[in-house]
Design a protein around this motif. Structure first.
Motif, PDB file in Angstrom:
ATOM      1  N   ASP A   5       2.294  21.107  49.027  1.00 51.58           N
ATOM      2  CA  ASP A   5       2.361  21.023  47.929  1.00 51.58           C
ATOM      3  C   ASP A   5       4.108  21.031  47.728  1.00 51.58           C
ATOM      4  O   ASP A   5       4.837  20.589  47.167  1.00 51.58           O
ATOM      5  CB  ASP A   5       2.026  22.225  46.957  1.00 51.58           C
ATOM      6  CG  ASP A   5       2.763  21.851  45.250  1.00 51.58           C
ATOM      7  OD1 ASP A   5       2.417  20.824  44.875  1.00 51.58           O
ATOM      8  OD2 ASP A   5       3.129  23.362  44.392  1.00 51.58           O
TER       9      ASP A   5
ATOM     10  N   ARG B 194       6.165  17.904  46.252  1.00 50.56           N
ATOM     11  CA  ARG B 194       7.490  17.930  45.797  1.00 50.56           C
ATOM     12  C   ARG B 194       9.167  17.430  46.269  1.00 50.56           C
ATOM     13  O   ARG B 194      10.162  16.967  46.139  1.00 50.56           O
ATOM     14  CB  ARG B 194       8.047  18.729  45.536  1.00 50.56           C
ATOM     15  CG  ARG B 194       6.764  19.712  44.315  1.00 50.56           C
ATOM     16  CD  ARG B 194       6.950  21.395  43.838  1.00 50.56           C
ATOM     17  NE  ARG B 194       6.244  21.979  44.560  1.00 50.56           N
ATOM     18  CZ  ARG B 194       7.053  22.922  44.716  1.00 50.56           C
ATOM     19  NH1 ARG B 194       8.136  23.816  44.155  1.00 50.56           N
ATOM     20  NH2 ARG B 194       6.992  24.248  45.022  1.00 50.56           N
TER      21      ARG B 194
ATOM     22  N   SER C 286       9.101  14.487  46.251  1.00 52.44           N
ATOM     23  CA  SER C 286       9.713  13.171  44.928  1.00 52.44           C
ATOM     24  C   SER C 286      11.083  13.412  44.630  1.00 52.44           C
ATOM     25  O   SER C 286      11.413  12.384  44.090  1.00 52.44           O
ATOM     26  CB  SER C 286       8.374  13.934  43.843  1.00 52.44           C
ATOM     27  OG  SER C 286       9.032  13.976  42.591  1.00 52.44           O
ATOM     28  N   TYR C 287      11.591  14.596  44.650  1.00 53.91           N
ATOM     29  CA  TYR C 287      13.093  14.857  44.617  1.00 53.91           C
ATOM     30  C   TYR C 287      13.840  13.523  45.266  1.00 53.91           C
ATOM     31  O   TYR C 287      14.701  13.638  44.989  1.00 53.91           O
ATOM     32  CB  TYR C 287      12.988  16.298  45.268  1.00 53.91           C
ATOM     33  CG  TYR C 287      15.009  16.780  44.950  1.00 53.91           C
ATOM     34  CD1 TYR C 287      15.586  16.616  43.436  1.00 53.91           C
ATOM     35  CD2 TYR C 287      15.714  16.788  46.012  1.00 53.91           C
ATOM     36  CE1 TYR C 287      16.809  17.664  43.434  1.00 53.91           C
ATOM     37  CE2 TYR C 287      17.643  16.742  45.311  1.00 53.91           C
ATOM     38  CZ  TYR C 287      17.862  17.672  44.249  1.00 53.91           C
ATOM     39  OH  TYR C 287      19.222  17.662  44.205  1.00 53.91           O
TER      40      TYR C 287
ATOM     41  N   ALA D 225      10.997  18.952  40.781  1.00 54.41           N
ATOM     42  CA  ALA D 225      10.782  19.364  41.819  1.00 54.41           C
ATOM     43  C   ALA D 225      10.733  21.269  41.869  1.00 54.41           C
ATOM     44  O   ALA D 225       9.785  21.875  42.544  1.00 54.41           O
ATOM     45  CB  ALA D 225      12.480  20.022  42.636  1.00 54.41           C
TER      46      ALA D 225
ATOM     47  N   GLU E 230       8.270  21.976  39.391  1.00 53.51           N
ATOM     48  CA  GLU E 230       6.854  22.301  39.318  1.00 53.51           C
ATOM     49  C   GLU E 230       5.971  22.478  40.354  1.00 53.51           C
ATOM     50  O   GLU E 230       5.528  21.435  41.274  1.00 53.51           O
ATOM     51  CB  GLU E 230       6.551  20.747  38.869  1.00 53.51           C
ATOM     52  CG  GLU E 230       6.787  20.829  37.170  1.00 53.51           C
ATOM     53  CD  GLU E 230       5.907  19.003  36.318  1.00 53.51           C
ATOM     54  OE1 GLU E 230       5.260  18.516  36.909  1.00 53.51           O
ATOM     55  OE2 GLU E 230       6.285  19.161  34.894  1.00 53.51           O
ATOM     56  N   ARG E 231       5.282  24.333  40.291  1.00 61.83           N
ATOM     57  CA  ARG E 231       3.962  24.004  41.271  1.00 61.83           C
ATOM     58  C   ARG E 231       2.450  23.779  40.402  1.00 61.83           C
ATOM     59  O   ARG E 231       2.011  24.192  39.864  1.00 61.83           O
ATOM     60  CB  ARG E 231       4.311  25.791  41.275  1.00 61.83           C
ATOM     61  CG  ARG E 231       5.187  26.286  42.314  1.00 61.83           C
ATOM     62  CD  ARG E 231       5.981  26.887  42.171  1.00 61.83           C
ATOM     63  NE  ARG E 231       5.246  27.845  43.538  1.00 61.83           N
ATOM     64  CZ  ARG E 231       5.078  28.883  43.577  1.00 61.83           C
ATOM     65  NH1 ARG E 231       5.484  30.159  43.649  1.00 61.83           N
ATOM     66  NH2 ARG E 231       3.937  29.026  44.355  1.00 61.83           N
TER      67      ARG E 231
ATOM     68  N   LYS F 221       1.363  20.780  40.267  1.00 60.66           N
ATOM     69  CA  LYS F 221       0.603  20.035  39.327  1.00 60.66           C
ATOM     70  C   LYS F 221      -0.372  19.638  39.025  1.00 60.66           C
ATOM     71  O   LYS F 221      -0.490  18.479  40.371  1.00 60.66           O
ATOM     72  CB  LYS F 221       1.721  18.914  39.102  1.00 60.66           C
ATOM     73  CG  LYS F 221       1.996  18.120  37.859  1.00 60.66           C
ATOM     74  CD  LYS F 221       3.103  16.769  37.461  1.00 60.66           C
ATOM     75  CE  LYS F 221       3.013  15.313  37.193  1.00 60.66           C
ATOM     76  NZ  LYS F 221       3.361  15.064  37.158  1.00 60.66           N
TER      77      LYS F 221
END
Length: 103
Positions: A23, A27, A30-31, A73, A75-76, A78
């Protein structure tokens, strides 16, 4: 989750949540992608001679993308159901707030 018989519970692998490291890695990627797009917007807004509407759009992208990147970033898990939503009630289990000896 599927119940079989009286006390047998079968768990599917697809019900498992992704690991914390997977996870975090998702993130981070994505960041980095969002911040790279921001950098491109910033460079294009300064370096390329373009009409003001295009330049304004590029500057807006450079200003808004950091906020979007940080929110994404942080958001855990998702799209994953919370453990409370997936947990089934088991009346034989001692409640978490009553785990002391003798109760």
């Amino acid at each position: 989750m599927k119940l079989l018989g009286r006390n047998r519970t079968v768990h599917k692998v697809t019900d498992a949540r992704p690991s914390l490291s997977a996870d975090i890695r998702r993130r981070e990627i994505s960041y980095v992608i969002k911040m790279s797009i921001r950098l491109v917007c910033l460079v294009l807004a300064v370096a390329v001679p373009a009409p003001w509407p295009v330049r304004a759009l590029l500057v807006a992208g450079a200003v808004v993308l950091p906020y979007v990147a940080v929110i994404g970033a942080n958001e855990r898990g998702k799209g994953q159901p919370s453990p409370m939503e997936t947990a089934e009630s088991n009346q034989n289990e001692i409640p978490r707030h009553r785990r002391e000896i003798g109760s």
